[in-house]
Design a protein around this motif. Sequence first.
Motif, PDB file in Angstrom:
ATOM      1  N   GLU A 105      -0.823  -3.126   6.210  1.00  0.00           N
ATOM      2  CA  GLU A 105      -0.824  -1.906   5.310  1.00  0.00           C
ATOM      3  C   GLU A 105       0.610  -1.489   4.765  1.00  0.00           C
ATOM      4  O   GLU A 105       1.446  -1.690   5.558  1.00  0.00           O
ATOM      5  N   ARG A 106       0.612  -1.033   3.778  1.00  0.00           N
ATOM      6  CA  ARG A 106       1.904  -0.772   3.163  1.00  0.00           C
ATOM      7  C   ARG A 106       2.024   0.000   1.813  1.00  0.00           C
ATOM      8  O   ARG A 106       1.200   0.328   1.396  1.00  0.00           O
ATOM      9  N   ILE A 107       3.108   0.572   1.666  1.00  0.00           N
ATOM     10  CA  ILE A 107       3.452   1.391   0.482  1.00  0.00           C
ATOM     11  C   ILE A 107       4.387   0.659  -0.236  1.00  0.00           C
ATOM     12  O   ILE A 107       5.457   0.106   0.262  1.00  0.00           O
ATOM     13  N   GLU A 108       4.525   0.817  -1.627  1.00  0.00           N
ATOM     14  CA  GLU A 108       5.464   0.290  -2.616  1.00  0.00           C
ATOM     15  C   GLU A 108       6.681   1.409  -2.606  1.00  0.00           C
ATOM     16  O   GLU A 108       6.671   2.359  -2.842  1.00  0.00           O
ATOM     17  N   GLN A 134       1.534   9.861   5.112  1.00  0.00           N
ATOM     18  CA  GLN A 134       0.454  10.715   4.135  1.00  0.00           C
ATOM     19  C   GLN A 134      -0.234   9.796   3.499  1.00  0.00           C
ATOM     20  O   GLN A 134      -1.498   9.757   3.258  1.00  0.00           O
ATOM     21  N   MET A 135       0.344   8.526   2.958  1.00  0.00           N
ATOM     22  CA  MET A 135      -0.328   7.654   1.718  1.00  0.00           C
ATOM     23  C   MET A 135      -1.301   6.989   2.661  1.00  0.00           C
ATOM     24  O   MET A 135      -2.400   6.574   1.988  1.00  0.00           O
ATOM     25  N   LEU A 136      -1.074   6.742   4.035  1.00  0.00           N
ATOM     26  CA  LEU A 136      -2.193   5.967   4.755  1.00  0.00           C
ATOM     27  C   LEU A 136      -2.956   6.758   5.553  1.00  0.00           C
ATOM     28  O   LEU A 136      -3.845   6.403   6.489  1.00  0.00           O
ATOM     29  N   TYR A 137      -2.878   8.205   5.256  1.00  0.00           N
ATOM     30  CA  TYR A 137      -3.986   9.083   5.683  1.00  0.00           C
ATOM     31  C   TYR A 137      -3.778   9.199   7.349  1.00  0.00           C
ATOM     32  O   TYR A 137      -4.845   9.083   7.977  1.00  0.00           O
ATOM     33  N   LYS A 138      -2.374   8.928   7.859  1.00  0.00           N
ATOM     34  CA  LYS A 138      -2.293   8.871   9.273  1.00  0.00           C
ATOM     35  C   LYS A 138      -1.577  10.200   9.897  1.00  0.00           C
ATOM     36  O   LYS A 138      -1.565  10.203  11.122  1.00  0.00           O
ATOM     37  N   VAL A 139      -1.801  11.366   9.052  1.00  0.00           N
ATOM     38  CA  VAL A 139      -1.404  12.692   9.581  1.00  0.00           C
ATOM     39  C   VAL A 139      -2.603  13.453   9.918  1.00  0.00           C
ATOM     40  O   VAL A 139      -3.573  13.423   9.598  1.00  0.00           O
ATOM     41  N   ASP A 140      -1.995  14.535  10.710  1.00  0.00           N
ATOM     42  CA  ASP A 140      -3.126  15.480  11.024  1.00  0.00           C
ATOM     43  C   ASP A 140      -3.684  16.066   9.610  1.00  0.00           C
ATOM     44  O   ASP A 140      -2.900  16.487   8.880  1.00  0.00           O
ATOM     45  N   SER A 142      -0.480   9.977  -3.791  1.00  0.00           N
ATOM     46  CA  SER A 142      -0.347   8.627  -4.606  1.00  0.00           C
ATOM     47  C   SER A 142       1.030   8.155  -4.946  1.00  0.00           C
ATOM     48  O   SER A 142       1.428   7.073  -4.746  1.00  0.00           O
ATOM     49  N   ILE A 143       1.826   9.216  -5.305  1.00  0.00           N
ATOM     50  CA  ILE A 143       3.351   8.899  -5.636  1.00  0.00           C
ATOM     51  C   ILE A 143       4.163   9.903  -4.812  1.00  0.00           C
ATOM     52  O   ILE A 143       4.111  11.213  -5.149  1.00  0.00           O
ATOM     53  N   GLY A 144       4.978   9.405  -3.871  1.00  0.00           N
ATOM     54  CA  GLY A 144       5.804  10.593  -3.237  1.00  0.00           C
ATOM     55  C   GLY A 144       7.283  10.247  -3.465  1.00  0.00           C
ATOM     56  O   GLY A 144       7.677   9.085  -3.823  1.00  0.00           O
ATOM     57  N   LEU A 145       8.025  11.281  -3.113  1.00  0.00           N
ATOM     58  CA  LEU A 145       9.433  11.151  -3.629  1.00  0.00           C
ATOM     59  C   LEU A 145      10.171  11.791  -2.240  1.00  0.00           C
ATOM     60  O   LEU A 145       9.888  12.695  -1.550  1.00  0.00           O
ATOM     61  N   PHE A 183       8.060   6.321  -4.082  1.00  0.00           N
ATOM     62  CA  PHE A 183       7.258   5.382  -3.466  1.00  0.00           C
ATOM     63  C   PHE A 183       5.585   5.647  -3.966  1.00  0.00           C
ATOM     64  O   PHE A 183       5.258   6.770  -4.404  1.00  0.00           O
ATOM     65  N   ARG A 184       4.975   4.357  -3.938  1.00  0.00           N
ATOM     66  CA  ARG A 184       3.632   4.662  -4.475  1.00  0.00           C
ATOM     67  C   ARG A 184       2.597   3.872  -3.571  1.00  0.00           C
ATOM     68  O   ARG A 184       2.984   2.970  -2.896  1.00  0.00           O
ATOM     69  N   ARG A 185       1.426   4.596  -3.351  1.00  0.00           N
ATOM     70  CA  ARG A 185       0.375   4.051  -2.529  1.00  0.00           C
ATOM     71  C   ARG A 185      -0.027   2.755  -2.910  1.00  0.00           C
ATOM     72  O   ARG A 185      -0.268   2.582  -4.186  1.00  0.00           O
ATOM     73  N   SER A 186       0.088   1.479  -2.267  1.00  0.00           N
ATOM     74  CA  SER A 186      -0.033   0.280  -2.681  1.00  0.00           C
ATOM     75  C   SER A 186      -1.531  -0.097  -2.543  1.00  0.00           C
ATOM     76  O   SER A 186      -2.321  -0.268  -1.666  1.00  0.00           O
TER      77      SER A 186
END
Lengths: 385, 385
Positions: free
Chosen positions: A229-232, A347-353, A362-365, A381-384
């Motif tokens: 699992e990764r983010i770009e 957040q991108m991998l939906y691992k938070v509460d 989708s795109i985070g800074l 960053f972008r969800r990969s």
Amino acid sequence: MKKVYVIGTGMTKFGKLDQSGRELAIQAAKEAIQESGIASRDIESTYVSNAFGIGENQLHIGPIINSALGIPEVPSLSIESACSGGSAAFNQAYIALSSGYYKVALVVGYEKLSMNKTPENTRYFAMASDHWYEGINGVTFPGLYALMASAHMHLYGTTEEMLGSVSIKNHRNGTFNPKAHLQKAIDMETYLKSPIVASPLKLYDSCPFSDGASALVLANEDFNFEGQERIEVLSSARAGSRATIQDREELTGIPGAQIATQKALKAAGIELKDISFAEVHDCFTIAELMALEDIGFFRKGEAGKATLEGQTAFDGKIPINSSGGLKAKGHPISATGIAQIVEIHDQMLYKVDPHRQVSNPSIGLTHNVGATGGSVSINIFRRSR
Amino acid sequence: MKKVYVIGTGMTKFGKLDQSGRELAIQAAKEAIQESGIASRDIESTYVSNAFGIGENQLHIGPIINSALGIPEVPSLSIESACSGGSAAFNQAYIALSSGYYKVALVVGYEKLSMNKTPENTRYFAMASDHWYEGINGVTFPGLYALMASAHMHLYGTTEEMLGSVSIKNHRNGTFNPKAHLQKAIDMETYLKSPIVASPLKLYDSCPFSDGASALVLANEDFNFEGQERIEVLSSARAGSRATIQDREELTGIPGAQIATQKALKAAGIELKDISFAEVHDCFTIAELMALEDIGFFRKGEAGKATLEGQTAFDGKIPINSSGGLKAKGHPISATGIAQIVEIHDQMLYKVDPHRQVSNPSIGLTHNVGATGGSVSINIFRRSR
């Protein structure tokens, strides 16, 4: 330019912890390696950030971490850039990976501060300002940010309640982050009644001193992925500002943050409106408002009102500091910039509460400031896949 | 991989100096920029190395240097890697330039130590060892290197006179270096009679604590050169060793130095015999002998005899530390690795005193060690055109 990914993350709880700095750093590094699924020997370089190792009589920590990981032959170094050291280390790793110089790198940030009392830590922190012109005159960071807050209130009508709304939001998010230093919701009355630290900034405008560590395993596109699992990483940019705020043309924003944002957006090939959420450097509440305006999410002087209206809540128009930010999650200096990236990743991998999960990550800074902005890092960053 | 060049160098005198660390750093940076002929605004990133800024209450020095140079918007960071911090900063700049991420970078190393007494500085330095296993037991660097010297003497018959011959050679070279801390020749009798620091190491086996700064302007082949005198960086490699010497299989050499040398030779596409001269990390005389054997200039146990025979003199078979080395030139920690490169540059451009000018300075190597070898940097340079 090769694509670079965050393939593993690690983070200790932030707060007043029993472990030593080295134990925290090694724990976070091992977690990141385990999550990434790589073997330690895949790591080609280790980038550590640590500002106050001297407090534990331990500088040159890289070889100690690498020895603990069973890779003593791997080169390491320590990077310091005040409160943006973690991001500076990340940026160096990004440069080496995006250019193809290395394929896999480990980035670790940690800090151990709780053995010192607040005045001692405040004095330490102040060494990141300009000692000749600021420190020597007794100005520490609460005072410097208080000057910025006063100017912002005077020029744009920013109110105590607007500053308070930053704190209340971040404390609220922190209650849903099990690794946060302060997991306690506050209301406006509590905020307004909290003691003055440096007028107009109060206790609840200020982030705590925390122990903690965070780590990332990064890999470029040449690495043989096996379903990680990764983010770009879309871009990583840094810029500076004049070292002392007295030399700047304006006090209500940070030039380096404005420059780094434009560099990062250009390198990522996106526009600001494409950003769906962000972690910004809220060492003091005013810093979050300035960040929102420097990045451009809101026009100058409008971030306070927007925050009060809930536009930056985890379910608002542009979620800011869903982790709790420095204010509630805590601020173990060199771990902070890396922890911001851990939050983007989770957040991108939906691992938070779910109570702080952003709806479309989708795109985070990330926005990480050293001192009053002498150094600023912006990463996108972008969800990969 | 793009070609990278050293196009400008700056270096203050080393020794007990009146200026502050920041003044020294800015002076060296300005000299390097002036020599390079570039405009400050050509610089895209500033890499600083400094280990003990805390002694002057000044961390986060990058923005201060950049502000003084009129380029506050340029990103900067500070790098620490014990006594190899300067080389680690150089290596980061090299990676960014060789990969084309930047075209021009400034590298600055500095240290201000003379306000402290020797025991205080020794304690500071020891923070670069492993505090839990070495520092806490009272072992400082003279003691650690003394253990290595004892083992080398025991296993290979290395003698006091062999160690002394390193010191005498480097002191002799230092007398022809106007920037050296110790510009005083010594003879074997003086060496042998000097007080014991940590048996078998004496005062004249040990480098001094120095103030000083050094700087480089680096550019890659995409930069629009205008006839600048320059030398080419053929390769820059780093490696590590187990943090504590107790965990290593041998005490008489440094694994990281052996690994980094092989990496650097391979990346440069040359063989060891192509190297015509070198600057190596002689924090103690035994360190120079180990360096010569780790790099491979001499077989294990033979460097002492070779030094005694004059093979490493400035006019010998393989000139080593023509600058005077750390022993005589001085050792302002983070300035050292960069100062080694300044010497390679000045030798290649025939800018040094004829009494220490190497006869055919075509390919030069620098060897810079952090602590007892937890970090090692090897860089290789070629005279350009």
